[in-house]
Design a protein around this motif. Structure first.
Motif, PDB file in Angstrom:
ATOM      1  N   GLY A 136       0.831  -1.204   0.000  1.00  0.00           N
ATOM      2  CA  GLY A 136       0.000   0.000   0.000  1.00  0.00           C
ATOM      3  C   GLY A 136       0.860   1.246   0.000  1.00  0.00           C
ATOM      4  O   GLY A 136       2.064   1.180  -0.105  1.00  0.00           O
ATOM      5  N   PRO A 137       0.262   2.405   0.059  1.00  0.00           N
ATOM      6  CA  PRO A 137      -1.144   2.651   0.377  1.00  0.00           C
ATOM      7  C   PRO A 137      -2.100   2.475  -0.818  1.00  0.00           C
ATOM      8  O   PRO A 137      -3.292   2.313  -0.630  1.00  0.00           O
ATOM      9  CB  PRO A 137      -1.154   4.096   0.861  1.00  0.00           C
ATOM     10  N   GLU A 138      -1.577   2.483  -2.028  1.00  0.00           N
ATOM     11  CA  GLU A 138      -2.430   2.354  -3.215  1.00  0.00           C
ATOM     12  C   GLU A 138      -2.638   0.888  -3.562  1.00  0.00           C
ATOM     13  O   GLU A 138      -1.816   0.045  -3.216  1.00  0.00           O
ATOM     14  CB  GLU A 138      -1.772   3.061  -4.423  1.00  0.00           C
ATOM     15  N   ALA A 146      -4.671  -3.077  -1.691  1.00  0.00           N
ATOM     16  CA  ALA A 146      -3.549  -2.866  -0.774  1.00  0.00           C
ATOM     17  C   ALA A 146      -3.720  -3.799   0.415  1.00  0.00           C
ATOM     18  O   ALA A 146      -4.833  -4.038   0.881  1.00  0.00           O
ATOM     19  CB  ALA A 146      -3.506  -1.416  -0.316  1.00  0.00           C
ATOM     20  N   GLY A 147      -2.619  -4.344   0.886  1.00  0.00           N
ATOM     21  CA  GLY A 147      -2.645  -5.273   2.011  1.00  0.00           C
ATOM     22  C   GLY A 147      -2.647  -6.730   1.587  1.00  0.00           C
ATOM     23  O   GLY A 147      -2.567  -7.628   2.425  1.00  0.00           O
ATOM     24  N   ASN A 187      -4.772  -5.609   7.182  1.00  0.00           N
ATOM     25  CA  ASN A 187      -5.206  -4.219   7.320  1.00  0.00           C
ATOM     26  C   ASN A 187      -4.099  -3.388   7.941  1.00  0.00           C
ATOM     27  O   ASN A 187      -3.240  -3.913   8.638  1.00  0.00           O
ATOM     28  CB  ASN A 187      -6.461  -4.141   8.199  1.00  0.00           C
ATOM     29  N   GLY A 188      -4.168  -2.092   7.696  1.00  0.00           N
ATOM     30  CA  GLY A 188      -3.216  -1.176   8.306  1.00  0.00           C
ATOM     31  C   GLY A 188      -2.472  -0.385   7.254  1.00  0.00           C
ATOM     32  O   GLY A 188      -2.706  -0.523   6.051  1.00  0.00           O
ATOM     33  N   ASP A 189      -1.570   0.457   7.744  1.00  0.00           N
ATOM     34  CA  ASP A 189      -0.757   1.228   6.808  1.00  0.00           C
ATOM     35  C   ASP A 189       0.339   0.321   6.246  1.00  0.00           C
ATOM     36  O   ASP A 189       0.445  -0.857   6.603  1.00  0.00           O
ATOM     37  CB  ASP A 189      -0.190   2.495   7.468  1.00  0.00           C
ATOM     38  N   ARG A 190       1.125   0.862   5.383  1.00  0.00           N
ATOM     39  CA  ARG A 190       2.157   0.109   4.660  1.00  0.00           C
ATOM     40  C   ARG A 190       3.039  -0.724   5.592  1.00  0.00           C
ATOM     41  O   ARG A 190       3.267  -1.910   5.361  1.00  0.00           O
ATOM     42  CB  ARG A 190       2.979   1.126   3.861  1.00  0.00           C
ATOM     43  N   ASN A 191       3.569  -0.109   6.637  1.00  0.00           N
ATOM     44  CA  ASN A 191       4.481  -0.825   7.524  1.00  0.00           C
ATOM     45  C   ASN A 191       3.754  -1.819   8.427  1.00  0.00           C
ATOM     46  O   ASN A 191       4.329  -2.853   8.788  1.00  0.00           O
ATOM     47  CB  ASN A 191       5.337   0.149   8.329  1.00  0.00           C
ATOM     48  N   GLU A 192       2.511  -1.538   8.771  1.00  0.00           N
ATOM     49  CA  GLU A 192       1.727  -2.503   9.549  1.00  0.00           C
ATOM     50  C   GLU A 192       1.449  -3.758   8.710  1.00  0.00           C
ATOM     51  O   GLU A 192       1.497  -4.871   9.219  1.00  0.00           O
ATOM     52  CB  GLU A 192       0.413  -1.870  10.019  1.00  0.00           C
ATOM     53  N   VAL A 193       1.173  -3.558   7.415  1.00  0.00           N
ATOM     54  CA  VAL A 193       0.952  -4.691   6.506  1.00  0.00           C
ATOM     55  C   VAL A 193       2.220  -5.518   6.384  1.00  0.00           C
ATOM     56  O   VAL A 193       2.185  -6.753   6.462  1.00  0.00           O
ATOM     57  CB  VAL A 193       0.467  -4.201   5.120  1.00  0.00           C
TER      58      VAL A 193
END
Length: 169
Positions: free
Chosen positions: A102-104, A112-113, A137-143
């Motif tokens: 992500g984010p796209e 994303a994810g 789920n989550g932002d880029r680094n959480e994924v």
């Protein structure tokens, strides 16, 4: 070190598994997590970070046709990444991932994810590969973090499945 990671490491040691990673969207996070543990050299052989399609092709032997037919984010590509890493290393287990952190969204509208994983095991000269796709789920680094933890958590599951299949044969 968290309890889940401790159990994975213990499993690798007890089963004399030597691991190679072939990472794309996690960008080395799996290998880095393992390298935080003292003595990791006894079960971590090496790691490949192959982010671009060209790197997957030239470093791991992924076929261009596989990427063209199935997309970079596919279990087919993840499987070829794991099998390629296993072939060019001295490891007996390979773990790979490819996906869209992500984010796209990714090519072809892949959300994303989405991460595709593969686990390859070599016993004698026989290679057995398992694969699956998950969405985090989550932002880029959480994924990326969730994907790394998930990939490691499934090593014992697929190794056990392979061993049961082998014993049943």
């Amino acid at each position: 070190m968290n309890e889940q990671l401790q159990s994975v490491v213990r499993y690798l040691e007890e089963n004399r598994l030597k691991l190679v990673t072939a990472e794309s969207c996690t960008a080395g996070m799996i290998a880095s997590t393992l390298a935080d543990i003292p003595g990791c050299g006894s079960w971590l052989e090496c790691a490949f970070v192959t982010y671009s399609p060209q790197a997957k092709i030239s470093c791991l032997g992924v076929k261009p046709e596989t990427i063209e037919t199935y997309n970079l984010t596919s279990e087919n590509v993840a499987r070829e990444m794991a099998e390629g890493a296993l072939r060019i290393s001295r490891a007996n287990v390979a773990l790979s991932d490819t996906g869209v952190a992500g984010p796209e969204n990714g090519d072809g509208g892949i959300p994303a994810g989405t991460i595709c994983f593969a686990w390859s095991f070599q016993i004698d000269n026989k290679v057995t590969t398992f694969s699956e796709t998950r969405r985090f789920n989550g932002d880029r680094n959480e994924v990326r973090k969730a994907g790394s933890e998930y990939a490691l958590s499934r090593v014992w599951h697929y190794h056990n499945e392979m061993m049961q299949d082998q014993n049943a044969a």
